[in-house]
Each structure stands twice: as structure tokens, then as C-alpha cells.
Design a protein around this motif. Structure first.
Motif, PDB file in Angstrom:
ATOM      1  N   THR A  84       7.524   6.280  -5.058  1.00 48.01           N
ATOM      2  CA  THR A  84       6.333   7.044  -4.761  1.00 48.01           C
ATOM      3  C   THR A  84       5.401   6.226  -3.931  1.00 48.01           C
ATOM      4  O   THR A  84       4.753   6.853  -2.866  1.00 48.01           O
ATOM      5  CB  THR A  84       5.716   7.318  -6.256  1.00 48.01           C
ATOM      6  OG1 THR A  84       6.483   7.974  -7.103  1.00 48.01           O
ATOM      7  CG2 THR A  84       4.256   8.267  -5.661  1.00 48.01           C
ATOM      8  N   MET A  85       5.315   4.972  -4.046  1.00 47.98           N
ATOM      9  CA  MET A  85       4.536   4.092  -3.236  1.00 47.98           C
ATOM     10  C   MET A  85       4.794   3.956  -1.804  1.00 47.98           C
ATOM     11  O   MET A  85       4.230   4.125  -0.863  1.00 47.98           O
ATOM     12  CB  MET A  85       4.465   2.810  -3.864  1.00 47.98           C
ATOM     13  CG  MET A  85       3.485   2.549  -5.017  1.00 47.98           C
ATOM     14  SD  MET A  85       2.968   1.099  -5.570  1.00 47.98           S
ATOM     15  CE  MET A  85       4.402   0.387  -6.437  1.00 47.98           C
ATOM     16  N   LEU A  86       6.380   3.717  -1.787  1.00 48.58           N
ATOM     17  CA  LEU A  86       6.916   3.792  -0.177  1.00 48.58           C
ATOM     18  C   LEU A  86       6.559   5.261   0.424  1.00 48.58           C
ATOM     19  O   LEU A  86       6.330   5.177   1.541  1.00 48.58           O
ATOM     20  CB  LEU A  86       8.537   3.598  -0.357  1.00 48.58           C
ATOM     21  CG  LEU A  86       8.697   2.283  -0.874  1.00 48.58           C
ATOM     22  CD1 LEU A  86      10.226   2.081  -0.936  1.00 48.58           C
ATOM     23  CD2 LEU A  86       8.166   1.212   0.369  1.00 48.58           C
ATOM     24  N   ALA A  87       6.793   6.265  -0.302  1.00 53.47           N
ATOM     25  CA  ALA A  87       6.222   7.705   0.026  1.00 53.47           C
ATOM     26  C   ALA A  87       4.977   7.677   0.688  1.00 53.47           C
ATOM     27  O   ALA A  87       4.773   8.170   1.945  1.00 53.47           O
ATOM     28  CB  ALA A  87       6.621   8.659  -0.814  1.00 53.47           C
ATOM     29  N   LEU A  88       4.038   6.929   0.223  1.00 47.31           N
ATOM     30  CA  LEU A  88       2.590   7.170   0.475  1.00 47.31           C
ATOM     31  C   LEU A  88       2.300   6.030   1.724  1.00 47.31           C
ATOM     32  O   LEU A  88       1.778   6.585   2.754  1.00 47.31           O
ATOM     33  CB  LEU A  88       1.984   6.662  -0.829  1.00 47.31           C
ATOM     34  CG  LEU A  88       1.224   7.789  -1.923  1.00 47.31           C
ATOM     35  CD1 LEU A  88       0.643   6.858  -3.058  1.00 47.31           C
ATOM     36  CD2 LEU A  88       0.399   8.438  -1.397  1.00 47.31           C
ATOM     37  N   VAL A  89       3.079   5.138   1.571  1.00 49.16           N
ATOM     38  CA  VAL A  89       3.240   4.250   2.863  1.00 49.16           C
ATOM     39  C   VAL A  89       3.648   4.869   3.867  1.00 49.16           C
ATOM     40  O   VAL A  89       2.897   4.952   5.117  1.00 49.16           O
ATOM     41  CB  VAL A  89       3.604   2.848   2.673  1.00 49.16           C
ATOM     42  CG1 VAL A  89       3.813   2.127   3.884  1.00 49.16           C
ATOM     43  CG2 VAL A  89       3.004   2.188   1.591  1.00 49.16           C
ATOM     44  N   GLY A  90       4.578   5.684   3.733  1.00 50.92           N
ATOM     45  CA  GLY A  90       5.332   6.404   4.976  1.00 50.92           C
ATOM     46  C   GLY A  90       4.194   7.509   5.385  1.00 50.92           C
ATOM     47  O   GLY A  90       3.963   7.758   6.689  1.00 50.92           O
ATOM     48  N   LEU A  91       3.786   8.242   4.327  1.00 47.89           N
ATOM     49  CA  LEU A  91       2.911   9.152   4.781  1.00 47.89           C
ATOM     50  C   LEU A  91       1.619   8.613   5.536  1.00 47.89           C
ATOM     51  O   LEU A  91       1.211   9.331   6.117  1.00 47.89           O
ATOM     52  CB  LEU A  91       2.274  10.050   3.355  1.00 47.89           C
ATOM     53  CG  LEU A  91       3.206  11.201   2.903  1.00 47.89           C
ATOM     54  CD1 LEU A  91       2.844  11.465   1.597  1.00 47.89           C
ATOM     55  CD2 LEU A  91       3.479  12.276   3.732  1.00 47.89           C
TER      56      LEU A  91
ATOM     57  N   VAL B   8      -5.087   5.957   0.427  1.00 41.73           N
ATOM     58  CA  VAL B   8      -5.430   4.497  -0.035  1.00 41.73           C
ATOM     59  C   VAL B   8      -5.673   4.416  -1.579  1.00 41.73           C
ATOM     60  O   VAL B   8      -4.988   3.831  -2.424  1.00 41.73           O
ATOM     61  CB  VAL B   8      -6.494   3.639   0.729  1.00 41.73           C
ATOM     62  CG1 VAL B   8      -6.730   2.404  -0.247  1.00 41.73           C
ATOM     63  CG2 VAL B   8      -6.050   3.692   2.044  1.00 41.73           C
ATOM     64  N   VAL B   9      -6.515   5.344  -2.072  1.00 37.76           N
ATOM     65  CA  VAL B   9      -6.909   5.551  -3.345  1.00 37.76           C
ATOM     66  C   VAL B   9      -5.915   5.887  -4.428  1.00 37.76           C
ATOM     67  O   VAL B   9      -5.701   5.109  -5.327  1.00 37.76           O
ATOM     68  CB  VAL B   9      -8.172   6.612  -3.482  1.00 37.76           C
ATOM     69  CG1 VAL B   9      -8.377   6.924  -5.235  1.00 37.76           C
ATOM     70  CG2 VAL B   9      -9.304   5.934  -2.788  1.00 37.76           C
ATOM     71  N   VAL B  10      -5.057   6.799  -4.061  1.00 33.93           N
ATOM     72  CA  VAL B  10      -3.841   7.123  -4.899  1.00 33.93           C
ATOM     73  C   VAL B  10      -2.785   6.149  -4.806  1.00 33.93           C
ATOM     74  O   VAL B  10      -2.278   5.800  -5.956  1.00 33.93           O
ATOM     75  CB  VAL B  10      -3.272   8.569  -4.131  1.00 33.93           C
ATOM     76  CG1 VAL B  10      -2.066   8.905  -4.920  1.00 33.93           C
ATOM     77  CG2 VAL B  10      -4.364   9.582  -4.454  1.00 33.93           C
ATOM     78  N   PHE B  11      -2.602   5.392  -3.635  1.00 37.05           N
ATOM     79  CA  PHE B  11      -1.695   4.156  -3.615  1.00 37.05           C
ATOM     80  C   PHE B  11      -2.339   3.178  -4.537  1.00 37.05           C
ATOM     81  O   PHE B  11      -1.399   2.508  -5.341  1.00 37.05           O
ATOM     82  CB  PHE B  11      -1.816   3.578  -2.243  1.00 37.05           C
ATOM     83  CG  PHE B  11      -0.922   2.476  -2.011  1.00 37.05           C
ATOM     84  CD1 PHE B  11       0.756   2.853  -1.902  1.00 37.05           C
ATOM     85  CD2 PHE B  11      -1.349   1.257  -2.235  1.00 37.05           C
ATOM     86  CE1 PHE B  11       1.588   1.643  -1.871  1.00 37.05           C
ATOM     87  CE2 PHE B  11      -0.403   0.174  -2.027  1.00 37.05           C
ATOM     88  CZ  PHE B  11       0.977   0.295  -1.847  1.00 37.05           C
ATOM     89  N   LEU B  12      -3.524   2.948  -4.666  1.00 42.61           N
ATOM     90  CA  LEU B  12      -4.066   1.985  -5.383  1.00 42.61           C
ATOM     91  C   LEU B  12      -3.860   2.246  -7.102  1.00 42.61           C
ATOM     92  O   LEU B  12      -3.471   1.466  -7.498  1.00 42.61           O
ATOM     93  CB  LEU B  12      -5.673   1.706  -5.278  1.00 42.61           C
ATOM     94  CG  LEU B  12      -6.189   0.834  -4.018  1.00 42.61           C
ATOM     95  CD1 LEU B  12      -7.470   0.818  -4.032  1.00 42.61           C
ATOM     96  CD2 LEU B  12      -5.363  -0.498  -3.973  1.00 42.61           C
ATOM     97  N   THR B  13      -3.972   3.564  -7.188  1.00 42.85           N
ATOM     98  CA  THR B  13      -3.624   3.795  -8.874  1.00 42.85           C
ATOM     99  C   THR B  13      -2.242   3.329  -8.940  1.00 42.85           C
ATOM    100  O   THR B  13      -1.974   2.704 -10.091  1.00 42.85           O
ATOM    101  CB  THR B  13      -3.828   5.137  -9.019  1.00 42.85           C
ATOM    102  OG1 THR B  13      -2.797   5.961  -8.219  1.00 42.85           O
ATOM    103  CG2 THR B  13      -5.335   5.726  -8.828  1.00 42.85           C
ATOM    104  N   LEU B  14      -1.383   3.490  -8.159  1.00 46.88           N
ATOM    105  CA  LEU B  14       0.010   3.418  -8.387  1.00 46.88           C
ATOM    106  C   LEU B  14       0.241   1.893  -8.277  1.00 46.88           C
ATOM    107  O   LEU B  14       0.840   1.327  -9.164  1.00 46.88           O
ATOM    108  CB  LEU B  14       1.069   4.022  -7.633  1.00 46.88           C
ATOM    109  CG  LEU B  14       1.262   5.612  -7.570  1.00 46.88           C
ATOM    110  CD1 LEU B  14       1.743   6.281  -6.256  1.00 46.88           C
ATOM    111  CD2 LEU B  14       2.306   5.614  -8.628  1.00 46.88           C
TER     112      LEU B  14
END
Ligand code: SF4
Ligand code: SF4
Ligand code: SF4
Ligand code: SF4
Lengths: 219, 422, 363
Positions: free
Chosen positions: A122-129, A152-158
């Protein structure tokens, strides 16, 4: 402030405040949307509204060929991210405990090793997005500060959750508190940003499906 | 209020806001998927043609006026009010590069019916005076002369005489108590009178009692394309008055897509009441006749045929199965284009774009989408069911040097009709 | 207390065999994360270790820490090591009291100035000096006075290390830890409520062996004992990872030894050696006996949410928060919505039809 005090703060009053704002905001926003209402359609209907509306709600979960071809990155990573995020949110035991303690409902969780893997994906997907948003001419044009900020915020939660789980940040209370803090940030901005689509997308899809359905079209 | 003004435009938007619009605006995640569904983006690669971007001023207005948070942003100056200059800039996006085709609305993952909103956005643009000249001209002619192309009753009468002399068929006008009242589009009167002839032949064979109405023969509605309910209402009212005066049970929308959408789906809402008659699209009626065995063809076409789905009839209008049933009746070698039915690509000239000369160049450019679609299946004849599509297709094909005859489905049927002895 | 001068002599006198002593040294070396090759060095150092002078101050405490150290069922080498130190002052253990005791303290302070070890248990009240005094001297004064000449300070137990129970909200006595007051001396926090006895002796052994303090974590706790969380060393961890939890203390899961997270175990946030060293000479430890970890070696563990509340559960009244949010949201939402709706209908009513003439006039 000691780490435990920090944890107690984020686990107690701050969480309270965040949840209050979150619930307040969601209810407010839903009223703001729904009270506007919809004029009765006087044109003789060809089809029903309710069923096609619900069908569209479901159908738009399914990525079609055109999306996969036209926006492969957004579609695939977006899918991974959404599924992954909800798996982490809803199937990680400590989260289930939280839900159980507030809403009284509970279900079995997934083994932590699986959650761990899903969180990484999920984090990788967010970075990709994020990268894709910066790279694609189209998305760069459409993107506002909010679009990047929310990623960024959603990434931070993960990420903070991941750090806490693996004790990469010490001591643990600090790590957990950081995780809670990032979640609180997300809760507070949720109703006032596009995160709200979590709720309104269902309304929107329904309206879309109902309006098209009335005209006899599956949308 | 005398003229158009920004104030008036914003007020019009105020009226247009409803729960669907608010949910759509609340939901957009800027994923860009709608762009890939819109031929103005896919064929130009210019991100400003992203469907949802066409609504940016209206979105801000909604946020500032209809959400607490937006009000706050506006108060502290983080969200700027909508200005005349901005609307001027957006005018071309809203009119020249949107055909109201509805394709984006089928694609958006959060379910935004973007077309629905662009239709509403135009109410504000028109009230604030930001409209293409060509469309104002068409609307003016529609109100004063009765047809956006300036076609007068005398011109229709001339065509009727012509057809009657050529074929010996009778074209009934102003017959009170007829079952059906047929509407036409100016394009059919001026460019494709074959359509009128086809109606006469088919109805004769099927024994349909029908008539034209001298006071309300024009079906197209420039008011809807320009985005003014007030103008649209007057045009719909004419048809309603004509039909109610003749006491018909049904009004037949011609093939023309926007005409159909206007009279069938927007009409009752514009005049604020349900009709006392039913509106059927000509293809719906033909398919009913087919199903009852009242419509017989002698043979099928052998050529490779494909069908261009007019957005307003198929995707937005809901006449779907009928088109394929009728094609099946007349085609032995029918091929579907890759994206068809509710996923077809627009001809590029809907939503008033065809009457907006300023947009011609762009319209031709984006026709490349249709070209790709056609090249992939290489039909020998292209069938459609909208006079406007047909004109736009012919124009586009010519610009791209493609030799491909375009024809209307109704005429195709009429051509193969079994000639019955009286 | 013995009159002999080195640990080796004391042990031999008490009948500890060479083998037993080496076994202890091996255990100590490994406990201190030293390579096995260091065992002999440890043995040699301990053998020759001179008797250090120790002053033990007890402030706001429950004597649990002293109990933990002294109430071993069988005499252990740990207790012998403890015996070895010259406990010059410990007001619970020493026979002398009152002025005599204070005299002993002062004497030790003078005699061993700069060399004695100061052990503290209990927290120090800052609210009112009268809350806790010894021989009329407030805890604060006594600590400052005694710390002044100490080589190092060992804060034993969570109270001395972090304030502990007296520090728990609302902290009526204004209790603080040793390190809140003493800033210029090396301090080792041996936290735990109470601390594991071998951890205390381990620190002493380290001091004796190396003449200094062990490596500390950010809370001043010896890394060797507090470097890993209970959760990371817990034998129930596989159940946690598989998502198998006891839901009550007597259900199927509890009997099968599943993870106690849902029953409030604070293992994931707690750093202590229980899981590896266990209690009562390695007999068992809390989680093994079926109860979740309370987090007793962590600062503020009394206030870190309920002992039986899972760690991830907010400590506050979430239902109340949700209720408030719903109520206020609905009220404001209806008001805002109604206003918006009115604006919309007003616009409809005030509408004047647009004409083509108006349009043509403009464009
Ligand atoms: S309605 Fe059609 S032309 Fe208009 S924005 Fe949507 S896809 Fe593009
Ligand atoms: S497809 Fe929908 S969500 Fe995506 S950018 Fe377009 S309107 Fe927004
Ligand atoms: S019992 Fe406690 S320490 Fe052991 S695995 Fe479960 S949560 Fe962790
Ligand atoms: S298991 Fe936890 S609460 Fe129990 S003694 Fe060990 S650290 Fe303290």
C-alpha cells in the motif's frame, strides 16, 4: 512531555477531539449535500431509479478495459492502495480492537505478517501514485496542493503504523503516538477535503446510476 | 434585470445546485480518468480539456456558497471569487470543447455525472453573457423564425410538395386526431429530406396514422444547447401546444439526438408539468412496428455496415436495443466498432458545437478519434440515426479524405421496405 | 555484613563452589551481552572486586523493591553479591535508627566521598517537604545532600526512576524521579514495579566488574536488560502474529495460551527483561501465568490507559465524542443546509426569464 504523556495525549483528548471533528464534519457535509435535494423528474421514466442506482454504485468498483488502458497507473495503483488501505485499517487486530471498543462490533483479523506485507504494498502504491501525479502532464495540471498533501497524510498514517509495528522508532509510546497523531490529522481534514469521496462517491454513483437508469441506460 | 451579467450568471448557478452536483464536486479525486474518456483530451493531449476542469469556476462557486468550509476559505481569501474574466476564459472550454456527449459520466470512478453539470454550468455562462456568437445566432433564429437554421414553414412546404410529386406519397400536415405527430429537424428538411420520404413510406406500409404540424415541426432545441432554460422552454412549449392542439397521442422525435433529449427528457421539466402525450423516438416506434410484424423488409444489405451511436439517443437517451434490433433487420454484414452503444465516441459536433463556427477547427481535429474507430473496422457504409451526427461525420470524413457513405437508419429501412400493393 | 574485602572471599566463605561461581559468571556475562570468552575476565574482576560502600535511600515507596531483592526463597548468588556490598545505610534493613542511623549515613558519606554508590527507591515529593521526611530531613534535601558525594546513582524501581505510582495523576504530593532532581551525576534507572532482582544485581555486578555504569537507553535504563520489548520476546507472540487472542481470562483461547493483547497486555510498549529472565528464580512471569503485562517498567504506566484495555483503544470517551459530533454536525448541517436551500429557492423565485434579445445585446 514524556513519550507516555504524548501517547496518553494522542490516545485520549486528541483522539476525542479528532473524532468529534470528524463526525461533526461528515454529518455537516452530508447535510450540506443532501439538503439541496433533487427536483422530481417530470419526464416519463423508461427505467427504474433505485436498482440502476445501486448497480452503478457497484459497477464503478470494477475497473474496465478503458480505464486500464487509458489510466493504467492510476487504476492499478489506485486499486492496490484502496484495497490495501482498507485491509490494514479493518483487518489489523489492534484496529479491530479499537472498533470493537467504540462500536461494539468485532471480526477476526489477519495474521500480522500478511498485514505487514499489505502495508508495504500500500505504501509503495501511494509512492507510485505520488510520483505519477508529478510525472503525468495531465495529473500535474489537475493537481492542487490538496492532492499531494492528502497523499502524504494518508502515507503517514501507514508509515507511522509501520514504524510503530516494527519498533523502528523508539520508544514504542512515541511511535504509537505518532501513528495516532497522523490518524488524527487525517480524521480532522477528512470531511473538508476530497477524502470525503469515501462517502459522497456512493451518493454520486447512485445519482448517476439513477438518472441514467431512469432513461433506460446502465451507467 | 435587463442584460446579462456576472451577477445574473452566478444567480443562475445558485438555482442549478442540487444534491447530485454537490456530491459530484465533493467526490472528485482528480484522478484524470474522465480526461481519457473525452475526445477533446484524447485527441489533443491538452489537459485543459479534462471534463471536470471545465467546471472549475462552478465548483469554486459551489464550495464558496454551499459549504461552510468554502465560506471560510473565501473569507480568509484562500478561495477567490469567480470573475467575469474567468468565465470568459472558460467559455471555450464549456462550449467549444464539450459536446455534452456524456462519455465522461460513464467513466468517472466516483460516479460523477460531469455532463449533467456542464449542462448546468452553461446556464450560468449564458446568463452572464459568455456564449459563442454562433450559438446565440442559432437560438435567435429558433425563437424568431422557428428553426435554428432559419428554415421557414414555406421551405418545409416546398420539400413536402417535392416529395409528394416525386413519389406520389401523401405527407399529412395538421391532421387533427392523428395518432402520431412527427417532428423534424431543420437538417432533415434542408439536408436530408430523404428522411421525410422514408417516414411517409414506412408509415404507409405499417398503417400508422400520423401528421406533421405546421406550427411545430422543428424538434431541435437551441435553448438547451446554449444552456438557457428560458429559451428552451419556449421552444418546447411550441411543440407541446402543437401536439395538444392536434390532440395526438404520440409525438415522434426525429432521429436528431439533441432534439430527442430535449423533447423527451428535458421538456416536461422545462414546462413544469407532464405531457398529455407520449414522446417516442422514431427508432423506438420502428422497433415496435418491427416487433408487431408491421414493418417488413424485402432483403438485407450485403455491405459491411457499422453503426455510429448518437450520444443523445443511445448513451444519454436510452434508445439502445432498438438500434441493434433494427440494424439486425437490415444488415447481413454488421460490424460493431470497438467502443459502441453507451461507450461510443461522439461525432464531435453535439451540444451546439456544430453551430459554433469558432469551434470548427478543434472539432475536425478531434474527429481523428472517429477515424481511428472507423479504420479499425473498415465499414463500407456508416449508418447513424441523427442528422447532426450525420452532417458532422460527413464533414469529418471529407476533411480526413475518407471515402465512406453515411446514411440514416430510418432511410435504410425505408429503402428495403417490402412494396405492398394497395 | 562481612569483614572480608573481596567478593571471592565472601563467596568461598559462604560455601559457594568454584563451579557455581563460574556458572554465575557465565550467566552474568551473557546477561550483560558479553561474549563467552569474557567469562573468565568477569570472574576475575568479581573475585577481586573490592567492597564498595552503598547508601540506600528510600523515599515515597512501598518497600516492594527491597522486598523483591531480599525475599528470595533460596539464598542466591544475587543475594550474596548484594551481601557483599557494604550497605552502610538502609533505613529499612539496618538495625540502627534515628540519630544513629543518620550518623552512619554521614559517616559513610565522608569516608567514601566521591566513591560510594547511592541507591534510591521511591519518588521525591516536591509538593510539600513535609509529605515525606526521614529524621526530620525532607527527601529532597536528603537526596541532594547524599547525591553530592556519590560516584553514581542507581534509581531502583519505577518510582525512583520515573515517579511511579506516587507520580500517577493527579500526583497529590508532586512526586518526581531522581533524575528530575539530580542532573550532574551518572544515574542508572532500574525500572519495574518492582524491578527484577537479577537486574539490580546485574547492574551491581557490572559496576563491580567494570567500575562503571552499563550502556543506557534513552530512559537511562541498562540496554542489556531493557533493550527489547516484552512483546518481542514473548513466547505468546506467534499467536499474536496469527491473530489468535484470548477474549476473556478463562476462555478457550486463554487455556490454549493465546495472546493477551485483547485483555489489555501492554507488552508491545514495555521494555523489560521479564520474558527472558522471568521471576522467582526463573519460575514464571506474568504473561506465562496468564495475565497481560501492565507495562510497569515504563514511565507513567499507571496513567497509560486501563490495565485491561487493549493498547490500541483510545483512553477517552469515544462514544461521547461521536455523539457530540453527530449532534452538533446535524444541528449546524441542518442550519447551513436550510440556508443554502433558501438561497437556491430565492434565486429561483427572483429569476427573470432570459431572452434572446438580451443575449444578442451582449455578444
Ligand atoms: S460530455 Fe463529452 S465532450 Fe463533454 S466533457 Fe464529457 S466527454 Fe467531453
Ligand atoms: S474521473 Fe471523476 S474523479 Fe476523476 S478527475 Fe474526472 S471527475 Fe474527478
Ligand atoms: S501476550 Fe502481550 S507481550 Fe505477549 S504477544 Fe501478546 S501482546 Fe505481546
Ligand atoms: S510483565 Fe510487565 S507489568 Fe509485569 S513485571 Fe514485567 S514489565 Fe512489569
Amino acid at each position: 512531555m514524556t513519550p507516555t504523556e504524548f501517547l496518553v495525549l494522542t490516545r485520549g483528548p486528541l483522539f476525542d477531539i479528532a473524532v468529534t471533528i470528524f463526525v461533526f464534519g461528515i454529518v455537516l457535509r452530508l447535510f450540506e449535500v443532501l439538503i439541496l435535494g433533487r427536483k422530481a423528474d417530470l419526464a416519463a421514466a423508461r427505467g427504474a431509479e433505485f436498482k440502476p442506482g445501486m448497480a452503478t454504485v457497484m459497477r464503478r468498483f470494477v475497473p474496465d478495459r478503458e480505464k486500464l488502458q487509458g489510466s493504467p497507473v492510476v487504476t492499478i495503483l489506485g486499486y492496490l492502495f484502496h484495497v490495501g488501505f482498507f485491509v490494514c485499517l479493518l483487518l489489523f487486530v489492534p484496529h479491530i480492537e479499537l472498533i470493537h471498543s467504540t462500536l461494539g462490533i468485532s471480526w477476526p483479523g489477519l495474521p500480522t505478517a500478511m498485514i505487514d506485507a499489505v502495508a508495504v504494498i500500500t505504501m509503495l502504491a501511494l509512492v507510485g501514485l505520488f510520483i505519477n501525479r508529478l510525472n503525468s502532464k495531465l495529473l500535474r495540471f489537475l493537481s492542487t496542493f490538496e492532492d499531494y498533501f492528502l497523499l502524504v497524510v494518508v502515507f503517514l498514517t501507514l508509515f507511522t503504523g509501520y514504524l510503530a509495528f516494527h519498533r523502528i522508532v523508539e520508544p514504542y509510546p512515541t511511535a504509537l503516538a505518532l501513528h495516532l497523531l497522523s490518524v488524527e490529522l487525517m480524521l480532522v481534514i477528512f470531511p473538508f477535503t476530497k477524502l470525503m469521496h469515501t462517502f459522497t462517491a456512493f451518493l454520486g454513483r447512485y445519482y448517476n446510476g439513477a438518472m441514467y437508469g431512469r432513461r433506460g441506460v446502465e451507467s | 434585470m435587463s442584460g446579462t451579467s456576472l451577477q445574473r450568471g452566478l444567480k443562475a448557478w445558485m438555482e442549478e445546485m442540487d444534491a447530485p452536483v454537490a456530491s459530484f464536486f465533493s467526490s472528485c479525486v482528480h484522478c484524470g480518468i474522465c480526461a481519457e474518456a473525452c475526445l477533446f483530451y484524447t485527441e489533443t493531449g491538452d489537459p485543459k480539456y479534462t471534463p471536470i476542469h471545465k467546471l472549475e469556476p462552478m465548483r469554486r462557486f459551489w464550495q464558496q456558497e454551499f459549504t461552510l468550509f468554502g465560506k471560510l476559505l473565501k473569507t480568509v481569501g484562500l478561495s477567490k471569487p469567480v470573475t467575469d474574466e474567468e468565465l470568459e476564459e472558460w467559455e471555450t472550454l464549456v462550449y467549444d470543447s464539450c459536446t455534452l456527449c456524456g462519455r465522461c459520466s460513464m467513466a468517472c470512478p466516483v460516479g460523477n455525472d460531469i455532463t449533467y453539470m456542464i449542462r448546468k454550468a452553461r446556464e450560468g455562462f449564458v446568463a452572464s453573457g459568455h456564449v459563442p456568437k454562433g450559438m446565440v445566432g442559432a437560438a435567435g433564429r429558433a425563437i424568431r423564425i422557428g428553426s435554428p437554421m432559419g428554415v421557414k414553414l414555406s421551405a418545409l412546404e416546398a420539400q413536402i410538395r417535392h416529395i409528394e410529386n416525386d413519389t406520389g406519397l401523401k405527407i399529412p400536415v395538421d391532421v387533427e386526431g392523428a395518432d402520431y405527430m412527427a417532428l423534424l429537424s431543420s437538417m432533415e428538411i434542408m439536408n436530408f429530406p430523404e428522411y421525410i420520404e422514408a417516414l411517409a413510406r414506412i408509415f404507409k406500409q405499417a398503417g400508422v396514422s400520423w401528421t406533421l404540424c405546421s406550427e411545430a415541426f422543428e424538434a431541435t432545441n437551441s435553448g438547451i444547447q446554449i444552456g438557457s432554460k428560458d429559451i428552451a422552454r419556449q421552444l418546447v412549449q411550441r411543440v407541446v401546444d402543437g401536439a395538444e392542439k392536434l390532440g395526438v397521442k404520440y409525438v415522434i422525435s426525429p432521429e436528431c439526438g439533441h432534439a430527442y433529449f430535449a423533447i423527451r427528457w428535458e421538456g416536461p421539466n422545462l414546462i413544469g408539468r407532464e405531457y398529455k402525450f407520449e414522446v417516442v423516438h422514431i427508432l423506438e416506434l420502428l422497433d415496435q412496428l418491427r416487433a408487431k410484424g408491421r414493418l417488413k423488409v424485402s432483403e438485407k444489405f450485403d455491405e459491411r455496415l457499422t453503426f455510429h451511436d448518437p450520444c443523445q439517443i443511445v448513451r444519454k437517451g436510452g434508445v439502445l436495443a432498438e438500434t441493434r434490433n433494427l440494424m439486425g433487420m437490415i444488415a447481413s454484414n454488421f460490424v460493431e466498432m470497438e467502443d459502441h452503444r453507451e461507450h461510443n465516441w461522439c461525432c464531435g459536433g453535439g451540444g451546439g458545437v456544430s453551430s459554433n463556427e469558432r469551434a470548427d477547427e478543434l472539432r475536425i481535429k478531434v474527429f481523428s478519434r472517429k477515424k481511428k474507430q472507423l479504420d479499425a473496422v473498415a465499414p463500407e457504409t456508416l449508418v447513424t440515426a441523427c442528422a447532426n451526427c450525420r452532417l458532422m461525420l460527413e464533414d469529418g470524413l471529407e476533411e480526413y479524405h475518407m471515402e465512406l457513405p453515411v446514411t440514416g437508419l430510418t432511410e435504410m429501412i425505408a429503402e428495403k421496405l417490402v412494396e405492398e400493393e394497395k | 555484613m562481612s569483614d572480608h574485602n573481596t567478593l571471592g572471599e565472601i563467596l568461598r566463605e559462604r560455601g559457594v563452589s568454584r563451579r557455581g561461581f563460574l556458572k554465575f559468571c557465565t550467566a552474568t556475562a551473557s546477561m550483560m551481552a558479553l561474549p563467552p570468552t569474557m567469562t573468565m575476565a568477569v570472574a576475575e574482576a568479581l573475585e577481586k572486586a573490592p567492597r564498595p560502600s552503598v547508601i540506600w535511600l528510600s523515599f515515597q515507596e512501598c518497600t516492594g523493591c527491597t522486598e523483591s531483592l531480599t525475599r528470595s526463597h533460596a539464598p542466591t548468588i544475587e543475594s550474596l553479591i548484594f551481601d557483599h556490598v557494604s550497605l552502610d545505610y538502609h533505613h529499612t534493613l539496618q538495625a540502627a535508627s534515628g540519630d544513629a542511623a543518620e550518623a552512619a549515613r554521614e559517616e559513610a558519606m565522608h569516608a567514601h566521598h566521591g566513591k560510594y554508590l547511592l541507591v534510591v527507591d521511591g519518588s521525591i515529593p516536591l509538593g510539600d517537604p513535609g509529605f515525606s521526611t526521614i529524621a526530620g530531613i525532607s527527601n529532597l534535601d536528603m537526596l541532594k545532600e547524599t547525591a553530592e558525594g556519590a560516584a553514581a546513582i542507581i534509581a531502583v524501581g519505577t518510582c525512583a526512576a520515573f515517579g511511579g505510582l506516587p507520580h500517577a495523576a493527579p500526583n497529590p504530593t508532586g512526586a518526581v524521579s531522581v533524575s528530575d532532581i539530580i542532573k550532574d551525576k551518572p544515574i542508572v534507572n532500574v525500572s519495574g514495579c518492582p524491578p527484577i532482582p537479577s537486574v539490580i544485581t546485574g547492574v551491581l555486578a557490572h559496576f563491580l566488574t567494570f567500575g562503571g555504569l552499563p550502556e543506557l537507553d534513552q530512559y537511562g535504563r541498562p540496554m542489556v536488560f531493557f533493550g527489547q520489548s516484552i512483546h518481542d520476546r514473548c513466547y505468546r507472540r506467534p499467536f499474536y502474529d496469527k491473530g489468535l487472542f484470548a477474549e476473556t481470562f478463562d476462555d478457550e483461547g486463554a487455556r490454549k495460551g493465546w495472546c493477551l493483547y485483547r485483555l489489555g497486555c501492554k507488552g508491545p510498549m514495555t521494555y523489560n527483561a521479564c520474558a527472558t529472565m522471568k521471576w522467582n528464580q526463573g519460575t514464571s512471569w506474568p504473561i506465562e501465568s496468564g495475565h497481560g503485562c501492565l507495562g510497569c517498567s515504563e514511565p507513567d504506566f499507571w496513567d497509560a490507559g486501563g490495565f485491561y484495555k487493549a493498547l490500541s483503544i483510545p483512553t477517552s470517551d469515544l462514544a461521547g465524542a461521536i455523539g457530540t459530533g453527530l449532534g452538533v454536525g446535524a444541528a449546524v448541517g441542518i442550519a447551513a443546509g436550510a440556508m443554502a436551500h433558501k438561497k437556491k429557492t430565492d434565486a429561483e423565485h427572483e429569476r427573470e426569464p432570459l431572452t434572446v434579445e438580451q443575449l444578442e445585446g451582449e455578444s
